[in-house]
Every structure is written in C-alpha cells, then in structure tokens.
Design a protein around this motif. Structure first.
Motif, PDB file in Angstrom:
ATOM      1  N   GLN A  49     -95.247 -27.359  -2.168  1.00 53.25           N
ATOM      2  CA  GLN A  49     -96.506 -27.959  -1.741  1.00 53.25           C
ATOM      3  C   GLN A  49     -97.640 -27.548  -2.681  1.00 53.25           C
TER       4      GLN A  49
ATOM      5  N   SER B   2     -96.979 -29.113  -6.351  1.00 52.39           N
ATOM      6  CA  SER B   2     -97.093 -30.580  -6.442  1.00 52.39           C
ATOM      7  C   SER B   2     -98.459 -31.087  -6.008  1.00 52.39           C
ATOM      8  N   ASN B   3     -99.369 -30.145  -5.740  1.00 50.77           N
ATOM      9  CA  ASN B   3    -100.694 -30.521  -5.238  1.00 50.77           C
ATOM     10  C   ASN B   3    -100.607 -31.368  -3.960  1.00 50.77           C
ATOM     11  N   GLY B   4     -99.639 -31.019  -3.141  1.00 53.08           N
ATOM     12  CA  GLY B   4     -99.531 -31.677  -1.838  1.00 53.08           C
ATOM     13  C   GLY B   4     -98.875 -33.036  -1.849  1.00 53.08           C
ATOM     14  N   SER B   5     -98.140 -33.376  -2.906  1.00 48.48           N
ATOM     15  CA  SER B   5     -97.488 -34.687  -2.999  1.00 48.48           C
ATOM     16  C   SER B   5     -95.975 -34.549  -2.835  1.00 48.48           C
ATOM     17  N   PRO B   6     -95.387 -35.019  -1.730  1.00 52.09           N
ATOM     18  CA  PRO B   6     -93.929 -34.932  -1.556  1.00 52.09           C
ATOM     19  C   PRO B   6     -93.147 -35.684  -2.632  1.00 52.09           C
ATOM     20  N   SER B   7     -93.665 -36.828  -3.086  1.00 56.11           N
ATOM     21  CA  SER B   7     -92.945 -37.593  -4.111  1.00 56.11           C
ATOM     22  C   SER B   7     -92.951 -36.846  -5.443  1.00 56.11           C
ATOM     23  N   LYS B   8     -94.066 -36.177  -5.765  1.00 57.90           N
ATOM     24  CA  LYS B   8     -94.108 -35.365  -6.986  1.00 57.90           C
ATOM     25  C   LYS B   8     -93.191 -34.158  -6.820  1.00 57.90           C
TER      26      LYS B   8
ATOM     27  N   SER C 233     -95.291 -39.505   3.217  1.00 63.55           N
ATOM     28  CA  SER C 233     -96.089 -38.362   2.738  1.00 63.55           C
ATOM     29  C   SER C 233     -96.601 -37.455   3.845  1.00 63.55           C
ATOM     30  N   SER C 234     -96.537 -37.907   5.074  1.00 61.93           N
ATOM     31  CA  SER C 234     -97.049 -37.117   6.194  1.00 61.93           C
ATOM     32  C   SER C 234     -96.327 -37.532   7.461  1.00 61.93           C
TER      33      SER C 234
ATOM     34  N   GLU D 118     -96.509 -30.055   8.380  1.00 62.04           N
ATOM     35  CA  GLU D 118     -96.928 -30.502   7.052  1.00 62.04           C
ATOM     36  C   GLU D 118     -95.905 -30.165   5.971  1.00 62.04           C
TER      37      GLU D 118
ATOM     38  N   PHE E 115     -91.797 -32.102   2.442  1.00 64.81           N
ATOM     39  CA  PHE E 115     -91.320 -31.379   1.258  1.00 64.81           C
ATOM     40  C   PHE E 115     -89.875 -30.929   1.460  1.00 64.81           C
TER      41      PHE E 115
END
Length: 511
Positions: free
Chosen positions: A182, A185-191, A260-261, A277, A281
């Motif tokens: 988390q 990836s700056n909070g991006s699940p796809s990243k 994403s959420s 949250e 991930f």
C-alpha cells in the motif's frame, strides 16, 4: 474475596481438559499484535483466548527503516494487557514471535527489549526463511495431507514454501506485505499488482508443480475468503480448509482490484475495519501468485506461523496424531455423558457395515469414528435445539484436520441423530457434499437413533447386540437377558432406519 490479580485458588473450570497447562504465542506482526492462549500444547490446538490489536507496526518501515513511535506505543500498550492476561490464565510458557516489521527496523532492539521486560520472556525475531518454514508447518498442522505451495501474507512480507510429504522446501521471503505494498504503490491496488509481478519473477513459484494447490495464510487473505463466501452465498462461513478453484478466485480478485476499494461492496461491512482497506492489496498479491504458479485451486488455512511453531516443537510421534480424532476425543470427554459409550458406538456401527457389505474408505471410516465421538455432545441442550446446536459445535467449531464436505457430513449425522432423517438443520449443509456422502450421513445418523434408546448413552450394552442379514430383512439380535429392550419405541426407530438404509423389513429377535 480475592481480587483478579491475586487469585490463590485454581481458576480452571470443569469444562477444561483436566491437568492441561495453557501455552501461548504472542505474534508481533506488521499489521497486528495478537496473543493466542491454547488450552494445552498438543496436536489439536484449542484456542482458550484470542485477542489482537491492530497496531500497523509495519506502516512506513519500508520508507523510513524504523518502527514509528506512535505505532510502537500502541503495540506496547496492548502487550502490557497481554502480559496480564497470561498471568491471570496461568500460562505455562509464552512464545514471542516477531516478524517482518521488527526484523527490518533499525530501532528493533529498543522495542524488543521493552517487550521482553513486559512479558518476562525472550522475543524471537524470525528471519524470512524461518517465517516461511513455520507458516508451512501451520498449513500441514491443519491440513495433514496437503501437498503444494504455501503462502503467508502479512503486513510487511510474503513468505512462500513448497510442501511435499509434510516437509517444506525452498522457503523464501519477499517485501510484498499488504501494508508495504500500500505504501510502495501509493495506495493503488493495480500498481501493487505490477510490483508483485516484478518481485516474484524468480520466486519458488517457478518450481511449483503445475496444477497443484496453493495454501493461503494470513489475516488479509482470510478476510478475502470470508468476503468471497458472503458474495457467493456459501453456507458455511468457516475459512479453515475453504477451497476455491484458481479460475474462480482469479475472477474474484480481479473484481476487487478493479474496484480499488471495498466501499459499497457486498459484505464489506463484515470485514474488520483494520483489514478493509488492505483487502484489495491482498487480492492483488493472490491473483499474481495464482497466475505465476498456475495452480488448480487455493485452499485457505486459518492456521499459520503460531500453530506451525508449536507443531514444530512436538516430537514425531505427536505430530503423527490425527488432530481431528484428538479434537473429537477432547469434546467427547468434556461434553458427552459417557466417553466410553463412543467406543461401543464405533464397534456397533462398524459391525452393521460389515454384515451388510458396505465398503468404507479409510477416510470414511475416520469420519465415522469422529461422528461416534461427537454423537452425544448436545445432550445438555433443549430437545428442540439439540440438532441445531450440535451443528454449531461441529460445523463451526475449532476442529482441524477436516475439509468442508467432511464438516458437513459430521454435522448432518449429529443433526439426524437428534432430529431424525427429516432434519431441517441437516438439510442446510447438504450441498457441501456429494449425494453419496449425504446418504451415508443419513444411514449413520439414523443408526445412532437405534442405539441410544437401548443404552441411555452408557457403555456395556452395544457390544452384546449385533445385526444379521436375511435376504432383504435386517435383524437386530438381542441377548435373552436384554429381551426387555424390545419395545415399540425401539421397533419404530429400527423400521425408520431400515427404510433409510434400503431394507424392506426389519425385526428385533432374541437369542
């Protein structure tokens, strides 16, 4: 009256195993700090107390290299309480295991020394390879015949091992925990999925046999499994040994990562706030693992490093004990009117199967043995609810070493034993097993209903009674000194059983 911190008398209740000395594991993870006290150190571990505090010790460690002061303070405050709990419960030994966040932190010595002073026990900071090893043993402890790859997803790291014949190999650790991902990836699940893919390029997954199983361990993956059960309307909300095809889980993980959420997602409110949250991930990691290993399915394990550590301390003889049978024996001792009656019931049901030529596999015989051990655990309940309450104890209890079809089979037998072959409680679990397994449960459950009116749950009677087969007629043979057992109630039970088992007639004879 003694205050709770100065109890002089033994606080152990009669509902606990006599002479058992509690053992505890304090698990200091990257996402949470958890204390689990087990009733005793045995092959079948029964949690006596289980509490966690979501301290997120791993938050920011990847960026700063240190445990944050506020997170440490929260963890230490929880550990103070855990130290008190351990003393009150008279725990014989507390094993303290620290994982990714602590081992990677530059200020770990300060934290570890404070924990040791509070708990008066040594802290073991596990290496990544050690963590992978104990996680693998945890999977083996709960799923005795597991072969495949084990993954333990924490807040700071992911551990992977291959397992064959109960032994783990190729243990590896990766900086792929959900909190670290988390952050990275700056909070991006796809990243995060891209990061996972890159870091797992040369992992043990490349050595995994294609088409095998993947065992998923860790709180975030457990939350993902629970969410999957809710969305799919699965009838048994039990994570341990929950099996899903890789294809179905990949599709589900794709939905979660894409969203994403979990906000607004069905069942999200039933995922703990500390995990909510992080689940996307966890889904990203699981999807990439399943793709890289080309697994056929994923089996979720509620047993992990804590249980694996305790399992690893047992000698080979104890490790070889069947945890399901040991756990059922304990329940029989604690809850049945006469544990010795269960042994009579095992012999009685076995004699029927032998006489009628019904073949049993080793697994079917094992489950029948367990059903006999559990057959009388509901006697204290109101008669109208003995079936449903027994289902709760069996299907949703802490027994390990059994898959979901096996749980459903056992629960159906016990429900039918109390409610009869038309039990609605039993019908709710039918779809978890095959038609053959359901019919076998009906036969054994109604056979129990024949046994109990003759014995009042006491030993010594059933070994003197036998079945005989004459063409399509089933005979229940009583010795002459027990002729008085022949009555309307027993005859009705026998006729019902004969109908379920497929016999045209059934008679009681005295010889």
């Amino acid at each position: 009256m003694n205050k709770f911190w100065g109890v002089d008398a033994d606080p152990t209740a009669q509902g606990r195993i006599k002479g058992a000395k509690p053992v505890a594991v304090l698990d200091i993870g990257s996402n949470s700090v958890r204390l689990v006290v087990y009733e005793r150190h045995a092959r079948a571990l029964t949690p006596l107390y289980n509490e966690k505090s979501a301290c997120a010790l791993g938050r920011g460690v990847g960026q700063t290299g240190r445990l944050a002061d506020a997170n440490m303070a929260q963890a230490l405050n929880a550990i103070k309480r855990f130290a008190l709990v351990s003393r009150m419960m008279r725990v014989g030994k507390v094993f303290i295991l620290a994982t990714s966040a602590v081992r990677d932190a530059a200020n770990r010595e300060e934290f570890v020394s404070t924990v040791e002073a509070l708990m008066e026990s040594e802290v073991q900071v596990l290496s990544g390879e050690q963590e992978a090893h104990y996680a693998a043993l945890g999977a083996v402890a709960g799923i005795s015949n597991f072969a495949g790859t084990v993954g333990d997803l924490g807040g700071g790291s992911l551990e992977l091992s291959n397992i064959l014949n109960g032994n783990d190999t190729d243990g590896q650790s990766f900086e792929l925990g959900v909190i670290r991902l988390q952050d990275d990836s700056n909070g991006s699940p796809s990243k995060a999925a891209s990061i996972v893919r890159e870091r797992l390029k040369d992992s043990v997954l490349s050595k995994a046999s294609k088409g095998t199983s993947f065992a998923a361990i860790g709180g975030t993956w457990r939350a993902l499994a629970k969410l999957h059960q809710i969305v799919r309307k699965y009838p048994l909300h039990m994570v341990q040994h929950y099996v899903v095809s890789a294809e179905e889980m990949l599709e589900f993980c794709g939905e979660i990562v894409g969203a994403s959420s979990l906000k607004g997602y069905e069942g999200a409110d039933q995922v703990s706030s500390s995990r909510r949250e992080l689940v996307p991930f966890g889904a990203a990691v699981l999807a990439e693992v399943l793709k890289a290993g080309q697994f056929k399915d994923v089996v979720f394990s509620a047993l992990g490093v804590r249980e694996g550590y305790l399992y690893g301390m047992l000698d080979k003889r104890e490790q070889a004990i069947d945890p399901l049978i040991q756990g059922a024996e304990e329940l029989s001792v604690l809850r049945s009117r006469s544990p010795a009656h269960a042994n009579d019931l095992i012999e009685f049901t076995g004699q029927f199967l032998a006489v009628t030529g019904v073949q049993e596999s080793s697994e079917e015989a094992r489950l029948r043995t367990v059903a006999c051990l559990l057959a009388d655990i509901g006697w204290r309940a109101h008669p109208d609810y003995r079936g449903s309450q027994s289902i709760d104890a069996v299907a949703y209890g802490s027994l390990s070493g059994v898959d979901h079809p096996g749980r459903a089979f056992l629960a159906q037998i016990i429900a039918i034993r109390y409610d009869g072959p038309k039990s609605k409680a039993a019908a709710s679990l039918v779809k978890l097993g095959s038609a053959e397994l359901t019919q076998r449960a009906r036969v054994i459950g109604t056979l129990f209903r024949v046994a109990y009116p003759m014995t009042a749950a006491m030993p010594g009677v059933l070994p003197r009674i036998r079945f005989e087969l004459d063409d399509d007629a089933l005979w229940l043979v009583l010795p002459s000194d027990l002729a008085f057992l022949d009555g309307e109630h027993l005859q009705n039970r026998l006729e019902t059983f004969a109908g379920v088992a497929g016999f045209k007639t059934a008679r009681i004879v005295v010889r």
